[in-house]
Design a protein around this motif. Structure first.
Motif, PDB file in Angstrom:
ATOM      1  N   HIS A 177       0.841  -1.194   0.000  1.00 33.36           N
ATOM      2  CA  HIS A 177       0.000   0.000   0.000  1.00 33.36           C
ATOM      3  C   HIS A 177       0.874   1.241   0.000  1.00 33.36           C
ATOM      4  O   HIS A 177       1.809   1.345   0.788  1.00 33.36           O
ATOM      5  N   GLU A 178       0.564   2.147  -0.882  1.00 30.90           N
ATOM      6  CA  GLU A 178       1.315   3.400  -0.925  1.00 30.90           C
ATOM      7  C   GLU A 178       0.332   4.563  -0.965  1.00 30.90           C
ATOM      8  O   GLU A 178      -0.611   4.563  -1.748  1.00 30.90           O
ATOM      9  N   HIS A 179       0.533   5.526  -0.096  1.00 33.43           N
ATOM     10  CA  HIS A 179      -0.296   6.740  -0.116  1.00 33.43           C
ATOM     11  C   HIS A 179       0.507   7.847  -0.776  1.00 33.43           C
ATOM     12  O   HIS A 179       1.637   8.114  -0.399  1.00 33.43           O
ATOM     13  N   HIS A 180      -0.070   8.439  -1.774  1.00 37.71           N
ATOM     14  CA  HIS A 180       0.657   9.447  -2.550  1.00 37.71           C
ATOM     15  C   HIS A 180      -0.118  10.749  -2.561  1.00 37.71           C
ATOM     16  O   HIS A 180      -1.250  10.802  -3.002  1.00 37.71           O
ATOM     17  N   ASP A 181       0.458  11.805  -2.030  1.00 32.99           N
ATOM     18  CA  ASP A 181      -0.147  13.137  -2.069  1.00 32.99           C
ATOM     19  C   ASP A 181       0.705  14.028  -2.934  1.00 32.99           C
ATOM     20  O   ASP A 181       1.916  14.080  -2.788  1.00 32.99           O
ATOM     21  N   ASP A 182       0.062  14.717  -3.838  1.00 31.68           N
ATOM     22  CA  ASP A 182       0.808  15.627  -4.698  1.00 31.68           C
ATOM     23  C   ASP A 182      -0.067  16.809  -5.015  1.00 31.68           C
ATOM     24  O   ASP A 182      -1.278  16.720  -5.025  1.00 31.68           O
ATOM     25  N   HIS A 183       0.534  17.951  -5.273  1.00 28.36           N
ATOM     26  CA  HIS A 183      -0.200  19.164  -5.619  1.00 28.36           C
ATOM     27  C   HIS A 183       0.322  19.683  -6.947  1.00 28.36           C
ATOM     28  O   HIS A 183       1.512  19.798  -7.153  1.00 28.36           O
ATOM     29  N   HIS A 184      -0.581  19.955  -7.839  1.00 31.00           N
ATOM     30  CA  HIS A 184      -0.135  20.568  -9.087  1.00 31.00           C
ATOM     31  C   HIS A 184      -0.824  21.909  -9.228  1.00 31.00           C
ATOM     32  O   HIS A 184      -1.899  22.131  -8.715  1.00 31.00           O
ATOM     33  N   HIS A 185      -0.183  22.811  -9.923  1.00 28.25           N
ATOM     34  CA  HIS A 185      -0.716  24.156 -10.106  1.00 28.25           C
ATOM     35  C   HIS A 185      -1.146  24.332 -11.545  1.00 28.25           C
ATOM     36  O   HIS A 185      -0.384  24.141 -12.471  1.00 28.25           O
ATOM     37  N   ASP A 186      -2.383  24.721 -11.676  1.00 29.36           N
ATOM     38  CA  ASP A 186      -2.973  24.878 -13.001  1.00 29.36           C
ATOM     39  C   ASP A 186      -3.262  26.353 -13.212  1.00 29.36           C
ATOM     40  O   ASP A 186      -4.008  26.956 -12.456  1.00 29.36           O
ATOM     41  N   HIS A 187      -2.648  26.937 -14.207  1.00 30.67           N
ATOM     42  CA  HIS A 187      -2.825  28.369 -14.440  1.00 30.67           C
ATOM     43  C   HIS A 187      -3.718  28.647 -15.640  1.00 30.67           C
ATOM     44  O   HIS A 187      -3.670  29.712 -16.228  1.00 30.67           O
ATOM     45  N   GLY A 188      -4.521  27.673 -15.986  1.00 31.40           N
ATOM     46  CA  GLY A 188      -5.488  27.895 -17.057  1.00 31.40           C
ATOM     47  C   GLY A 188      -6.633  28.753 -16.561  1.00 31.40           C
ATOM     48  O   GLY A 188      -6.790  28.992 -15.381  1.00 31.40           O
ATOM     49  N   GLN A 189      -7.473  29.196 -17.473  1.00 30.11           N
ATOM     50  CA  GLN A 189      -8.598  30.020 -17.084  1.00 30.11           C
ATOM     51  C   GLN A 189      -9.747  29.150 -16.628  1.00 30.11           C
ATOM     52  O   GLN A 189     -10.093  28.173 -17.240  1.00 30.11           O
ATOM     53  N   LYS A 190     -10.332  29.537 -15.510  1.00 25.24           N
ATOM     54  CA  LYS A 190     -11.458  28.810 -14.949  1.00 25.24           C
ATOM     55  C   LYS A 190     -12.619  29.767 -14.820  1.00 25.24           C
ATOM     56  O   LYS A 190     -12.854  30.326 -13.768  1.00 25.24           O
ATOM     57  N   GLY A 191     -13.329  30.014 -15.884  1.00 28.19           N
ATOM     58  CA  GLY A 191     -14.456  30.931 -15.815  1.00 28.19           C
ATOM     59  C   GLY A 191     -15.561  30.343 -14.955  1.00 28.19           C
ATOM     60  O   GLY A 191     -15.753  30.713 -13.820  1.00 28.19           O
ATOM     61  N   GLY A 192     -16.229  29.325 -15.477  1.00 29.62           N
ATOM     62  CA  GLY A 192     -17.276  28.674 -14.724  1.00 29.62           C
ATOM     63  C   GLY A 192     -18.505  29.559 -14.575  1.00 29.62           C
ATOM     64  O   GLY A 192     -18.391  30.766 -14.456  1.00 29.62           O
ATOM     65  N   ARG A 193     -19.660  28.944 -14.590  1.00 26.35           N
ATOM     66  CA  ARG A 193     -20.897  29.708 -14.412  1.00 26.35           C
ATOM     67  C   ARG A 193     -21.160  29.914 -12.925  1.00 26.35           C
ATOM     68  O   ARG A 193     -21.249  28.955 -12.168  1.00 26.35           O
ATOM     69  N   ASP A 194     -21.262  31.159 -12.524  1.00 26.47           N
ATOM     70  CA  ASP A 194     -21.538  31.518 -11.137  1.00 26.47           C
ATOM     71  C   ASP A 194     -23.049  31.708 -10.995  1.00 26.47           C
ATOM     72  O   ASP A 194     -23.598  32.743 -11.380  1.00 26.47           O
ATOM     73  N   ASN A 195     -23.729  30.713 -10.438  1.00 23.99           N
ATOM     74  CA  ASN A 195     -25.184  30.778 -10.311  1.00 23.99           C
ATOM     75  C   ASN A 195     -25.640  31.849  -9.330  1.00 23.99           C
ATOM     76  O   ASN A 195     -26.786  32.299  -9.393  1.00 23.99           O
ATOM     77  N   ASN A 196     -24.746  32.241  -8.425  1.00 27.50           N
ATOM     78  CA  ASN A 196     -25.088  33.309  -7.483  1.00 27.50           C
ATOM     79  C   ASN A 196     -25.189  34.654  -8.219  1.00 27.50           C
ATOM     80  O   ASN A 196     -26.176  35.379  -8.092  1.00 27.50           O
ATOM     81  N   LEU A 197     -24.169  34.957  -9.032  1.00 29.24           N
ATOM     82  CA  LEU A 197     -24.189  36.185  -9.830  1.00 29.24           C
ATOM     83  C   LEU A 197     -25.339  36.129 -10.833  1.00 29.24           C
ATOM     84  O   LEU A 197     -26.037  37.125 -11.044  1.00 29.24           O
ATOM     85  N   ARG A 198     -25.527  34.958 -11.417  1.00 27.99           N
ATOM     86  CA  ARG A 198     -26.592  34.789 -12.401  1.00 27.99           C
ATOM     87  C   ARG A 198     -27.966  35.093 -11.785  1.00 27.99           C
ATOM     88  O   ARG A 198     -28.824  35.706 -12.425  1.00 27.99           O
ATOM     89  N   SER A 199     -28.170  34.670 -10.528  1.00 32.08           N
ATOM     90  CA  SER A 199     -29.471  34.893  -9.886  1.00 32.08           C
ATOM     91  C   SER A 199     -29.756  36.380  -9.711  1.00 32.08           C
ATOM     92  O   SER A 199     -30.877  36.841  -9.945  1.00 32.08           O
ATOM     93  N   VAL A 200     -28.729  37.151  -9.320  1.00 30.57           N
ATOM     94  CA  VAL A 200     -28.903  38.599  -9.150  1.00 30.57           C
ATOM     95  C   VAL A 200     -29.154  39.249 -10.505  1.00 30.57           C
ATOM     96  O   VAL A 200     -30.011  40.128 -10.647  1.00 30.57           O
TER      97      VAL A 200
END
Length: 334
Positions: A177-200
């Motif tokens: 058994h091996e537990h592997h933790d790693d962090h990667h950094h993604d600098h792409g654009q993450k627009g995403g639909r904000d339903n909170n802003l959309r509601s207003v």
């Protein structure tokens, strides 16, 4: 009592424009509230039912927008609270869901009042009513401009950080058994639909549409004496707003229930990136944890013993993935 996050590991999945959106909503609330107070005050002083009605109508939108503003505030302040296992990114969807219910109630009330007005017509002060509708429309258009969803600027901050966790399990009788933790950094654009802003935004546009319909009905009514147009437009406006409320309810509810909507191809992207003749996905879960942020649990059966980081690297180009857990099982028959 709060639980601190483990060292070097956070689950901040707020939208890339979270703080900008929060500031703009407070500005729109202030603008609408001032207009509301002026209308209610003037209506009381001058005995105008039209002013009073519009003022109280605006108060319902202010209340709904407050839900959204407070959701932004709470999500930001508790973003690092580890008790929220997958962060506070869904608070916006919860607020959007609540706002959609308020919007639907407003539409139903509009429709009911319009039907009553049709059955029992009242005299209309056309000049005053048109002036109120025009001022209301201007306030709504300014608010809509403030709330425009502009992704032309650079995205930065929390949106660019992804976390991957791997668990490698071999079942070829070695019981390694091996537990592997790693962090990667993604600098792409993450627009995403904000339903909170959309509601207003929907609240503001609904109010603007109501003003446009009212102006059209009042102008025709004053010109041709068609007083019935005012309540008819109210019914039409109520039906359109009800449709918008239903759309917002479905979109925000889907996120809250971890439902993958039609046209969402993220699971297929993950399968295409991982699966080969030697590797196959045996279990896959994908869900949204915030605007532009998704989490995934991927179980891979492979004929060749590989580290979870090997599969994590295959998924690195998928910018929507912010939190990935990979479980690897060595299966000679894979």
């Amino acid at each position: 009592m709060s639980i601190s996050s483990e060292a070097g590991h956070s689950h901040v999945f707020l939208g890339s424009d979270h703080q900008r959106n929060e500031r703009r909503i407070w500005l729109v609330i202030a603008l609408t509230a001032v207009m509301m107070v002026v209308e209610i005050g003037a209506g009381t002083i001058y005995g105008s039912m039209a002013l009073l009605a519009d003022g109280w109508h605006m108060s319902t939108h202010v209340s709904a927008m407050l839900i959204s503003a407070l959701a932004y505030l709470y999500a930001r302040r508790h973003a690092h609270n580890a008790r929220f296992t997958f962060g506070t990114g869904k608070f916006g969807d919860l607020a959007g869901f609540a706002s959609a219910i308020v919007l639907a109630l407003i539409a139903l009330i509009m429709g009911w009042e319009s039907i009553l007005r049709l059955l029992d017509p009242v005299a209309i002060n056309f000049r005053e009513a048109i002036a109120i509708a025009v001022v209301g429309l201007i306030v709504n258009l300014v608010s809509a401009w403030l709330l425009r969803d502009d992704h032309s600027h650079h995205h930065h901050g929390h949106a660019g950080h992804g976390h991957s966790h791997g668990h490698a399990h071999t079942h070829d009788h070695a019981h390694h058994h091996e537990h592997h933790d790693d962090h990667h950094h993604d600098h792409g654009q993450k627009g995403g639909r904000d339903n909170n802003l959309r509601s207003v935004y929907v609240h503001v546009i609904a109010d603007a549409m109501t003003s446009v319909l009212a102006i059209a009905a009042l102008l025709l009514g004053s010109r041709f004496g068609w007083t019935f147009l005012d309540p008819v437009m109210g019914i039409v406006g109520g039906l359109v707003i009800l449709q918008w409320a239903w759309s917002l309810l479905r979109a925000s509810g889907a996120v809250l229930l971890d439902f993958i909507p039609q046209g969402e191809d993220l699971p297929e992207e993950i399968r295409e990136a991982i699966e080969t003749d030697e590797d196959r996905i045996t279990d896959l879960h994908v869900w949204q944890v915030g605007p532009g942020h998704h989490a995934a649990i991927v179980a891979v059966a492979t004929a060749v013993s590989r580290e979870p980081s090997f599969y994590k690297a295959r998924l690195a180009s998928i910018h929507e993935l912010s939190h990935v857990t990979v479980e690897v099982t060595v299966d000679k028959a894979a």
